[in-house]
Design a protein around this motif. Structure first.
Motif, PDB file in Angstrom:
ATOM      1  N   HIS A  41      10.282   6.791 -10.549  1.00 22.83           N
ATOM      2  CA  HIS A  41       8.949   7.258 -10.277  1.00 22.83           C
ATOM      3  C   HIS A  41       8.495   7.448 -11.629  1.00 22.83           C
ATOM      4  CE1 HIS A  41       8.707   6.284  -6.091  1.00 22.83           C
ATOM      5  NE2 HIS A  41       7.657   6.456  -5.959  1.00 22.83           N
ATOM      6  N   TYR A  73       6.672   1.391   0.907  1.00 20.40           N
ATOM      7  CA  TYR A  73       8.094   1.342   0.632  1.00 20.40           C
ATOM      8  C   TYR A  73       9.231   0.821   1.572  1.00 20.40           C
ATOM      9  CZ  TYR A  73       7.055   5.599  -1.988  1.00 20.40           C
ATOM     10  OH  TYR A  73       6.691   6.495  -2.920  1.00 20.40           O
ATOM     11  N   GLU A 104       8.619  -0.976  -2.459  1.00 23.90           N
ATOM     12  CA  GLU A 104       9.467   0.363  -3.262  1.00 23.90           C
ATOM     13  C   GLU A 104      10.768   0.553  -2.724  1.00 23.90           C
ATOM     14  OE1 GLU A 104       7.383   3.702  -4.291  1.00 23.90           O
ATOM     15  OE2 GLU A 104       5.364   3.023  -3.559  1.00 23.90           O
ATOM     16  N   HIS A 130       4.689   1.268 -11.758  1.00 20.93           N
ATOM     17  CA  HIS A 130       4.373   2.288 -10.760  1.00 20.93           C
ATOM     18  C   HIS A 130       4.102   3.529 -11.389  1.00 20.93           C
ATOM     19  CE1 HIS A 130       4.345   3.286  -6.602  1.00 20.93           C
ATOM     20  NE2 HIS A 130       5.241   4.348  -6.584  1.00 20.93           N
ATOM     21  N   TYR A 189       8.543  -3.321  -6.663  1.00 21.45           N
ATOM     22  CA  TYR A 189       7.235  -3.415  -7.237  1.00 21.45           C
ATOM     23  C   TYR A 189       6.993  -4.890  -8.154  1.00 21.45           C
ATOM     24  CZ  TYR A 189       8.572   1.509  -6.774  1.00 21.45           C
ATOM     25  OH  TYR A 189       9.176   2.689  -6.431  1.00 21.45           O
TER      26      TYR A 189
END
Ligand SMILES: [Zn+2]
Length: 523
Positions: free
Chosen positions: A228, A483, A453, A129, A476
């Motif tokens: 992230h 999400y 996510e 990601h 992912y």
């Protein structure tokens, strides 16, 4: 909320055949068959492990400058006649967003099945990601990485462990006194400090699988962590970000040729710390170095064994879509209310800025030195005080407009997200979303994967409820459905990215967690 009517929801085992060859990328709602050709009816085998690992560069040749390289890494693990393949790619996602195309997974799987006889159900591909840019032939290079990993297979010992890292990540959902949650994004402003009541959890645990050659040298390390990787680098160049740096630190400090594969966890609402800092260059490298060193600390004490269980359970879940129409209507009403609440104002930016500095610097005597105010008093006048009253009122009106503008940017950004998913749901006839959930067990290391996510609480829930000590969760993976926040977080629909950039109805969480509990029992 409107009544939600879903077609049949629940678990289906998928027996679709993987279609070989290259198709034009399809719209996100017509996801091509990604499901595996067959589901293993008796999961798992106990025996001696073999493994091989390989790294292939997937950096875009055209995105300049390149700060650090992006990679596809493959780990092939065999036990008896079962082979599992884990691929990690330094990329934002393997479908949906980014440049992979929605047929990437099926293309790679078809090639691996044809060339190497690998069961598509046993292939896990996880995107870190990071927001780096990859080359166009990433599918071909992914196949190459797996081909090399399989060719290099040797007898190995395996073992799992954990590390701890709490310094590099933060929960990006801010709980406000109003009960709403906003989040830390570049797409909109932070709320005023005095409206923030608390922040959410992180998961500081690093899940680790170590594979050693029989002579004791480490062949590969898999590490799973939730954040992230979007901090960026000072030169603005192409980068694998925090987790790219972490992997480099790990590889540089293990045996020659050892491969560190980062498997992204439940990072949906987890950001790097200091994500919106404007006072220093944004730099993922120190964060990655800290994470890498913490992984190494966890790697060292792991004890490995030559014999254990290898199992893969691969199932397809049908998850209900959210009904976004009513919320979207309400948000458009709110957008108009905010727009209409903007007041006329005497000031503009040029007059406001110096006033804000003066009134901040000297609240008692902002407009001139104190003696001028004192002199006024001796002659019975209050001209300067009156000026201050007028200026303060104008400044307050101007700042009120700024706050409304900040809220409007957030509302409009979230309206755009909701509109996209609402239109996509209508185009798909509100059919449930098909997602692939995989359970992988390598001795006592157990990994659950999901293509969205996942927010951090989902991972914490699964770990807590699992009967296996070393249970880890990867979002992912094997697709991308945006999400996947908790049902509780979805009550905040329209206010933060995770709830607005989401296709799922709140009921999805229980369906998923129940199915995961079942997989964990069986694996
Ligand atoms: Zn994201």
């Amino acid at each position: 909320m409107r009544d939600m009517k879903f077609p049949r929801i629940g678990v289906v085992l998928c027996f679709m055949t993987v279609i070989a060859g290259c198709a034009a990328p399809l719209p996100a709602e017509q996801t091509p068959p990604i499901a595996p050709a067959k589901i293993p009816s008796t999961p798992g085998i106990v025996g001696e492990f073999m493994a091989g690992a390989a790294i292939v560069d997937i950096t875009s040749p055209t995105f300049i400058p390149v700060n650090d390289r992006l990679f596809a890494k493959a780990l092939a693990i065999k036990n008896g006649d079962i082979m599992a393949v884990i691929v990690t790619v330094d990329a934002v996602a393997i479908a949906g967003i980014g440049s992979f195309g929605d047929d990437y997974l099926s293309k790679v799987r078809a090639r691996l099945q044809k060339e190497l006889g690998i069961n598509p159900a046993h292939v896990l591909i996880n995107a870190s990601h990071c927001h780096g840019t990859v080359c166009n032939d990433v599918a071909e290079r992914t196949v190459q990485a797996v081909r090399e990993a399989v060719a290099k297979m040797v007898p190995v010992t395996v073992g799992s462990g954990v590390g701890h890292e709490s310094r590099v990540s933060e929960n990006r959902r801010l709980r406000l006194k109003s009960g709403k949650e906003w989040d830390v994004r570049h797409a909109y402003a932070l709320p005023p400090d005095d409206e923030v009541a608390s922040v959410g959890p992180i998961d500081p645990q690093i899940g680790i699988l170590r594979l050693d050659r029989k002579d004791g040298r480490t062949l590969a390390v898999i590490y799973n962590f939730a954040c992230h990787p979007i901090q960026g680098v000072p030169n603005g160049g192409n980068t694998a970000d925090m987790t790219g740096f972490a992997s480099k630190v790990i590889q540089d400090n293990l045996s020659d040729g050892a491969v560190a594969l980062f498997v992204q966890g439940c990072a949906g609402d987890i950001n790097p710390v200091m994500y919106k800092d404007v006072n220093a260059p944004r730099d993922a490298e120190p964060l990655g170095n800290m994470l890498g060193l913490s992984v190494l600390k966890g790697v060292k004490p792991i004890k490995t064994t030559a014999t254990g269980k290898l199992a893969v359970i691969n199932e397809t879940l049908q998850l209900p879509r959210g009904d976004l129409g009513a919320k979207l209507d309400a948000m458009k009403v709110e957008q108009m209310r905010l727009l209409r609440s903007l007041k006329g104002t005497s000031l503009n930016l040029k007059t406001f800025m110096p006033l804000a500095a003066k009134y901040g610097l000297s609240p008692e005597f902002p407009s001139y030195s104190s003696h001028r105010y004192l002199h006024d008093k001796t002659i019975g006048r209050d001209d300067w005080e009156k000026l201050d009253v007028a200026n303060r009122k104008n400044m307050q009106d101007y700042m009120g407009n700024i706050l409304i503008m900040e809220e409007l940017t957030r509302v409009q950004t979230n309206i755009a997200l909701l509109t996209r998913h609402h239109e996509a749901a209508l185009a798909a006839g509100r059919k449930p979303l098909e997602v692939e959930v995989v359970g992988l067990r390598v001795h006592d290391f157990v990994l659950i994967s999901f293509p969205g996510e996942l927010t951090v609480q989902i991972g914490l829930n699964i770990k807590k409820a699992s009967p296996h000590l070393r249970t880890f969760v990867a979002g992912y993976t094997n697709g991308y459905i945006y999400y996947a926040p908790t049902a509780e977080q979805l009550k905040n629909l329209g206010n933060a990215q995770e709830d607005s950039d989401c296709k799922l109805a709140p009921e999805w969480q229980k369906i998923f967690e129940d199915q995961v509990a079942d997989i964990l029992k069986r694996i």
